[in-house]
Design a protein around this motif. Sequence first.
Motif, short mmCIF file in Angstrom:
data_model
loop_
_atom_site.label_atom_id
_atom_site.label_comp_id
_atom_site.label_asym_id
_atom_site.label_seq_id
_atom_site.Cartn_x
_atom_site.Cartn_y
_atom_site.Cartn_z
N THR A 153 1.28 -0.54 -0.04
CA THR A 153 -0.44 -0.15 -0.02
C THR A 153 0.94 1.68 0.14
N ALA A 154 2.14 1.04 0.52
CA ALA A 154 3.13 2.48 -0.75
C ALA A 154 2.81 3.27 -1.71
N ASP A 155 3.56 5.24 -1.02
CA ASP A 155 3.54 5.13 -2.02
C ASP A 155 4.62 5.68 -2.28
N LEU A 156 5.66 4.66 -1.57
CA LEU A 156 7.35 5.44 -1.91
C LEU A 156 8.47 4.16 -0.99
N ALA A 157 9.15 3.97 -1.38
CA ALA A 157 9.96 3.05 -0.50
C ALA A 157 11.13 4.36 -0.51
N ILE A 158 11.94 4.07 0.96
CA ILE A 158 13.48 4.24 1.05
C ILE A 158 14.22 2.65 1.69
N ILE A 159 14.78 2.61 0.34
CA ILE A 159 15.64 1.29 0.64
C ILE A 159 17.16 1.94 0.92
N SER A 248 18.46 18.04 -0.93
CA SER A 248 18.00 18.20 0.93
C SER A 248 17.60 17.10 0.95
N PRO A 249 17.58 17.25 2.59
CA PRO A 249 18.06 16.09 3.73
C PRO A 249 16.24 14.88 3.55
N LEU A 250 16.16 14.46 4.20
CA LEU A 250 15.63 13.21 4.02
C LEU A 250 13.74 14.16 3.95
N LEU A 251 13.76 14.33 4.95
CA LEU A 251 12.59 14.73 5.72
C LEU A 251 11.41 15.48 4.15
N TYR A 252 12.46 16.78 4.26
CA TYR A 252 11.86 17.42 3.21
C TYR A 252 11.73 16.99 2.16
N PHE A 253 12.82 15.65 1.12
CA PHE A 253 11.74 15.54 0.35
C PHE A 253 10.83 14.35 0.46
N LEU A 254 10.05 14.32 2.06
CA LEU A 254 8.92 13.63 2.03
C LEU A 254 8.05 13.88 2.28
N GLU A 255 8.16 15.48 2.35
CA GLU A 255 7.31 16.29 2.67
C GLU A 255 7.22 17.20 1.48
N SER A 256 7.41 17.05 0.50
CA SER A 256 7.10 18.03 -0.97
C SER A 256 7.57 16.90 -2.45
N VAL A 257 7.79 16.06 -2.01
CA VAL A 257 7.41 14.66 -3.32
C VAL A 257 6.09 14.42 -3.57
N TYR A 258 5.98 14.76 -5.12
CA TYR A 258 4.69 14.83 -5.68
C TYR A 258 4.18 13.01 -5.78
#
Length: 463
Positions: A153-159, A248-258
């Motif tokens: 159910t994920a929209d994004l994966a952090i590997i 950018s750092p990880l959190l900023y990327f997670l906040e802004s990814v479309y």
Amino acid sequence: MTNAQKQQWKIEKKTAIFKPQTYQLSKFPILTIFKTSQMNEIETNAYLDMDLLRFTTAGSVDDGKSTLIGRLLHDTKSIFEDQMEAIEVSSKKRGEDNTNLALLTDGLRAEREQGITIDVAYRYFATPKRKFIIADTPGHIQYTRNMVTGASTADLAIILVDARKGVIEQTCRHSFIASLLQIQHVVVCVNKMDLVDYDKEVYDKIVSDYQDFASRLNIPHIDFIPISALHGDNVVDKSDKLPWYKGSPLLYFLESVYINNNYNHIDARLPVQWVVRPQSDEYHDYRGYSGRVCGGVFKQGDEVVVLPSGFTSKVKSVHNFDGEIEEAFAPMSVTMTLEDEIDISRGMMIAKPNNKPHDSQDLEAMICWFSDSDNLQTRKKYTLIHTTNEVKCMVQEVRYKMDINTLRKIEDDKDIKLNDIGRIKIRSSSPVLYDSYRKNRLTGSFILVDDLTHNTVAAGMIL
């Protein structure tokens, strides 16, 4: 985490909780209460309307997945003080000098004893920009099925990739699963950069090796971030220890990814889950069809077709929990009424006449086998659960099994067992209304249940 860092965290946590509000309250007590409750209602509605990002963490054993999640929760002040104190006590009992943030997600006794993740752990947090649901999945090869469950159910994966080890077998395995599950965004976090002295050459080699492998996968968006989850470098705040990294750092990327393009808003699909018949004086003749919209848009007056019967009608009204609404789209849960009285029951599907799903008893699918007690058997009867529909089926043929490390199709060994991924042909007792998984993740997925044990033995993606 040192004692000084603990004290600083507690101060910042209290500051975040008791920060004065920017609005001015009235000098009249009644109006003050009214304004405060009104502000709380506004804040609650704003929170509910925020974007939700579901993401999963993956990677090999000891790559730092649980530590990364613990660091995200800690640095975003999403941990209660009693949770923090419990983790500190557990860390001391284990003889560790610093607080082990991985214990936030590794809650099972076996996980804490072995220092690994076994089951999928879900954690929730929010920032002013977005809400998040994290699925912390295990890295061991024997728990591949757990990784599939968490990532489905994920929209994004952090590997995560250990900077000392580089791209290894589990990195390839989890990347292939992310591609198979049609996860649109993959973030490769090169972790433990502190153990290689934040060397840019090490990072560049890992990026190059991963890009070579990922070129054979179907992942539209891949990004790379060098981090140290243990020390918090590039996790929430940009680190000055990595001056050569310009991203950018990880959190900023997670906040802004479309992420809004992850649902199919073209092909209208409403699998009927429940027929609403109140049979009360107020709603004596009410007949509504409830379910979760799996694709497209439904509006009042739209022509629709009920499948598999083929009867047509028009949408009379659309309701959700708050009342009547103008339109419904994925992934909303709604109740729809039609202008005509049609025999509709659970398992049927409402669609548009000019855009129907596939209707067939023969399915080609990729599956991941979950059962540790039985291997896949052709000609054995299973129950196929697809959206709200259940049908009996059997596996007619195993086409091939995948070697995930080399992406090679194994056609001479078709014995599919625990954690194996392969392509099969299924014959169902009645037609299944489906779209390909690539086109619609909700109407293109299913599970297989063993009729004898009632265990879920496989998850599948229709081709």
